[in-house]
Design a protein around this motif. Structure first.
Motif, PDB file in Angstrom:
ATOM      1  N   GLN A 346      11.160  41.851  10.679  1.00  0.00           N
ATOM      2  CA  GLN A 346      11.431  43.182  11.235  1.00  0.00           C
ATOM      3  C   GLN A 346      12.170  43.165  12.574  1.00  0.00           C
ATOM      4  O   GLN A 346      13.077  43.968  12.791  1.00  0.00           O
ATOM      5  CB  GLN A 346      10.126  43.969  11.371  1.00  0.00           C
ATOM      6  N   LEU A 350      15.695  45.159  13.093  1.00  0.00           N
ATOM      7  CA  LEU A 350      15.890  46.248  14.053  1.00  0.00           C
ATOM      8  C   LEU A 350      16.985  45.930  15.067  1.00  0.00           C
ATOM      9  O   LEU A 350      17.627  46.844  15.600  1.00  0.00           O
ATOM     10  CB  LEU A 350      14.575  46.559  14.771  1.00  0.00           C
ATOM     11  N   PHE A 358      15.094  54.097  12.092  1.00  0.00           N
ATOM     12  CA  PHE A 358      13.881  53.467  11.565  1.00  0.00           C
ATOM     13  C   PHE A 358      12.945  54.564  11.076  1.00  0.00           C
ATOM     14  O   PHE A 358      12.533  55.433  11.837  1.00  0.00           O
ATOM     15  CB  PHE A 358      13.228  52.656  12.691  1.00  0.00           C
ATOM     16  N   THR A 360       9.308  54.950   9.972  1.00  0.00           N
ATOM     17  CA  THR A 360       8.185  54.072  10.265  1.00  0.00           C
ATOM     18  C   THR A 360       6.852  54.803  10.190  1.00  0.00           C
ATOM     19  O   THR A 360       6.782  56.028  10.335  1.00  0.00           O
ATOM     20  CB  THR A 360       8.362  53.455  11.678  1.00  0.00           C
ATOM     21  N   ASN A 362       4.701  54.112  12.470  1.00  0.00           N
ATOM     22  CA  ASN A 362       4.412  54.175  13.903  1.00  0.00           C
ATOM     23  C   ASN A 362       3.161  53.428  14.328  1.00  0.00           C
ATOM     24  O   ASN A 362       2.438  53.871  15.229  1.00  0.00           O
ATOM     25  CB  ASN A 362       4.360  55.617  14.405  1.00  0.00           C
ATOM     26  N   SER A 366       5.584  48.339  15.736  1.00  0.00           N
ATOM     27  CA  SER A 366       6.825  48.886  15.191  1.00  0.00           C
ATOM     28  C   SER A 366       7.461  49.877  16.162  1.00  0.00           C
ATOM     29  O   SER A 366       8.681  49.890  16.358  1.00  0.00           O
ATOM     30  CB  SER A 366       6.559  49.565  13.845  1.00  0.00           C
ATOM     31  N   THR A 367       6.636  50.721  16.766  1.00  0.00           N
ATOM     32  CA  THR A 367       7.155  51.708  17.722  1.00  0.00           C
ATOM     33  C   THR A 367       7.809  51.018  18.910  1.00  0.00           C
ATOM     34  O   THR A 367       8.920  51.370  19.325  1.00  0.00           O
ATOM     35  CB  THR A 367       6.010  52.623  18.201  1.00  0.00           C
ATOM     36  N   GLU A 369       8.928  47.914  19.077  1.00  0.00           N
ATOM     37  CA  GLU A 369      10.099  47.153  18.641  1.00  0.00           C
ATOM     38  C   GLU A 369      11.304  48.077  18.454  1.00  0.00           C
ATOM     39  O   GLU A 369      12.439  47.711  18.783  1.00  0.00           O
ATOM     40  CB  GLU A 369       9.777  46.398  17.348  1.00  0.00           C
ATOM     41  N   SER A 370      11.071  49.276  17.945  1.00  0.00           N
ATOM     42  CA  SER A 370      12.157  50.237  17.764  1.00  0.00           C
ATOM     43  C   SER A 370      12.712  50.703  19.111  1.00  0.00           C
ATOM     44  O   SER A 370      13.931  50.756  19.317  1.00  0.00           O
ATOM     45  CB  SER A 370      11.661  51.442  16.959  1.00  0.00           C
ATOM     46  N   GLU A 373      14.985  48.200  20.793  1.00  0.00           N
ATOM     47  CA  GLU A 373      16.334  48.070  20.257  1.00  0.00           C
ATOM     48  C   GLU A 373      17.126  49.373  20.351  1.00  0.00           C
ATOM     49  O   GLU A 373      18.239  49.473  19.829  1.00  0.00           O
ATOM     50  CB  GLU A 373      16.280  47.592  18.800  1.00  0.00           C
ATOM     51  N   LEU A 375      16.491  52.368  18.973  1.00  0.00           N
ATOM     52  CA  LEU A 375      16.625  53.045  17.679  1.00  0.00           C
ATOM     53  C   LEU A 375      15.727  54.276  17.603  1.00  0.00           C
ATOM     54  O   LEU A 375      14.540  54.206  17.934  1.00  0.00           O
ATOM     55  CB  LEU A 375      16.257  52.093  16.541  1.00  0.00           C
ATOM     56  N   MET A 377      13.580  57.303  15.529  1.00  0.00           N
ATOM     57  CA  MET A 377      12.612  57.136  14.444  1.00  0.00           C
ATOM     58  C   MET A 377      12.333  58.418  13.683  1.00  0.00           C
ATOM     59  O   MET A 377      12.256  59.497  14.280  1.00  0.00           O
ATOM     60  CB  MET A 377      11.287  56.622  15.024  1.00  0.00           C
TER      61      MET A 377
END
Length: 463
Positions: A346, A350, A358, A360, A362, A366-367, A369-370, A373, A375, A377
């Motif tokens: 992942q 990302l 993304f 997701t 959440n 993941s949140t 990491e997004s 980068e 990105l 959501m």
């Protein structure tokens, strides 16, 4: 020493002056940040011993720089197979407290003359039984909070939330603002409609007790993201330090090796062939589940959106099925535009130039990491802290929006278009890029997260 797998070479004692022990909660979202912290500490010259349960046991071969020690966890096989997180946490702690096994393993690890002396033990807040065993041996414990500062602040507030009538939640009050914890509403608290509320209350009370009795707290976040929430925790918890040392995945030199699922790396070659900023990445984490009807609506929503996508569909995503069968005709409808895989690397996905959004569940990893980068959501939370994370994504940081209610193909297709091609998505993308810059600043020399690691190393050295 029984139960120990030596995973390093040469004279460890000569190479490292001190050692830290780490004990993650055995779920993917908790394992990743704990091993990332272990990587950071190892990179600063500390030897690392990883204690782990037999449930979701880690593979020592993936981390040859660490020593691994298995700890009996007492989780019944049928409960482990159920995947029910809160009952597993309570059963694990009850078994550990009823047995001397954790105490004995820790005592054996501390007595190992072939290793540098142990300075402290980092534990997950959900492992109160391990904290008690370490305390009995005089070993200082520190807690790594693998969720957001806002989430732990909510843990601490649970007695108040009960006293003030927000909990247990009432269907008619789900959108009532929690004025003591803005911007949260009742529906954003650490509950789901199917929660055994008293069981949740017990787990959160034990997690709060673990932190209050520890030597210090490290949170996988960064100061600029959750300033007010971190300050609230510092006022409420009397420990030596509360440090925001994240995003840990950006500080750790290792990006792979802690996944419990096999990553399908064919997706990276596929992404290389896609246009820059064209792909929506879709993943609902390692634990969320849905029924076949929901899976079908998501599939057709992706197909009808016209957008290139990379979709993670775990083999156990639809419980009780023989693999998550996608609807007939779906493969044909998305040929050349969509790719479905069972699990993804992942962080690399990302960070790829082709990915621009993304969708997701959440979870906090993941949140974060997004955000790291830049990105935006689409948020579809399922349980635990995911509703709260979604609320912050939408109402505080402005880097995404929630897809509420049951998945429905037309609603999904519109949401994807909004995120990827319309003004609302572009505004969220701009705000996400600003947060990405703040992540970068926190990781520079003199940045808040690097300074937090410096303080942590200084504290460990003083023990």
């Amino acid at each position: 020493m029984a139960g120990v797998q030596e995973a390093s070479h040469g004279d460890v004692r000569r190479q490292h002056a001190r050692r830290v022990l780490v004990f993650p909660l055995p779920f993917q979202g908790h394992i990743n940040p704990m091993l990332q912290l272990a990587d950071v500490l190892h990179g600063r010259g500390l030897a690392v011993t990883v204690l782990h349960t037999q449930f979701n046991a880690l593979d020592p071969a993936l981390h040859p720089e660490f020593t691994f020690v298995a700890v009996p966890d007492g989780v019944p096989a049928d409960l482990a197979a159920s995947g029910s997180i809160i009952p597993i946490i309570l059963a694990m702690n009850a078994a550990m407290e009823a047995s001397a096994a954790v105490h004995d393993v820790l005592a054996s690890v501390l007595a190992d003359d072939g290793q540098p002396p142990a300075a402290c033990l980092f534990i997950d807040a959900n492992l109160l039984a391990v904290h008690k065993a370490a305390s009995a041996l005089g070993l200082p414990t520190m807690v790594l909070r693998t969720g957001s500062a806002a989430c732990f602040s909510c843990f601490l507030a649970y007695p108040m939330l009960h006293h003030n009538g927000y909990l247990p939640p009432k269907e008619s009050q789900l959108y009532t603002p929690v004025k003591e914890l803005p911007p949260l509403r009742v529906r954003d608290l650490f509950v789901t409609s199917s929660s055994d509320h008293e069981m949740v209350r017990k787990v959160l009370a034990r997690a709060s007790e673990t932190v209050r009795n520890s030597s210090g707290l490290v949170v996988n976040t960064f100061d600029a993201l959750e300033t007010a929430e971190l300050d609230r925790i510092r006022r409420q918890v009397d420990v030596a330090f509360v440090l925001a040392a994240g995003p840990l995945h950006k500080l750790s030199p290792r990006s792979t090796g802690s996944s419990l699922l096999r990553e399908d790396r064919s997706c990276m070659e596929w992404l290389d062939k896609q246009a820059a900023g064209s792909v929506l990445y879709v993943s609902f984490g390692s634990l969320a589940s849905m029924d076949g009807g929901e899976l079908s609506e998501i599939a057709w929503g992706l197909a009808n959106s016209g957008q290139p996508f990379l979709w993670v569909v775990r083999r156990d995503l639809v419980p009780g099925s023989d693999g998550p069968g996608l609807p007939e005709g779906f493969d044909r409808a998305v040929e050349g535009r969509g790719k479905v895989i069972p699990w993804a690397p992942q962080q690399e996905v990302l960070a790829h130039f082709a990915v621009a959004g993304f969708w997701t569940h959440n979870g906090w990893n993941s949140t974060l990491e997004s955000i790291s980068e830049g990105l935006p959501m689409i948020c579809m939370p399922h349980f635990a802290d995911q509703m709260m994370n979604t609320r912050y994504v939408e109402a505080v940081w402005g880097v995404g929006f929630e897809l509420e209610g049951k998945p429905e193909r037309n609603k999904i297709a519109k949401a994807i278009q909004k995120l990827m091609n319309e003004r609302e998505g572009e505004v969220a993308r701009g705000k996400a890029r600003e947060l990405k810059k703040k992540v970068g600043s926190s990781l520079e020399n003199g940045g808040s997260s690097l300074l937090a690691i410096d303080k942590l190393i200084e504290h460990i050295s003083s023990l």
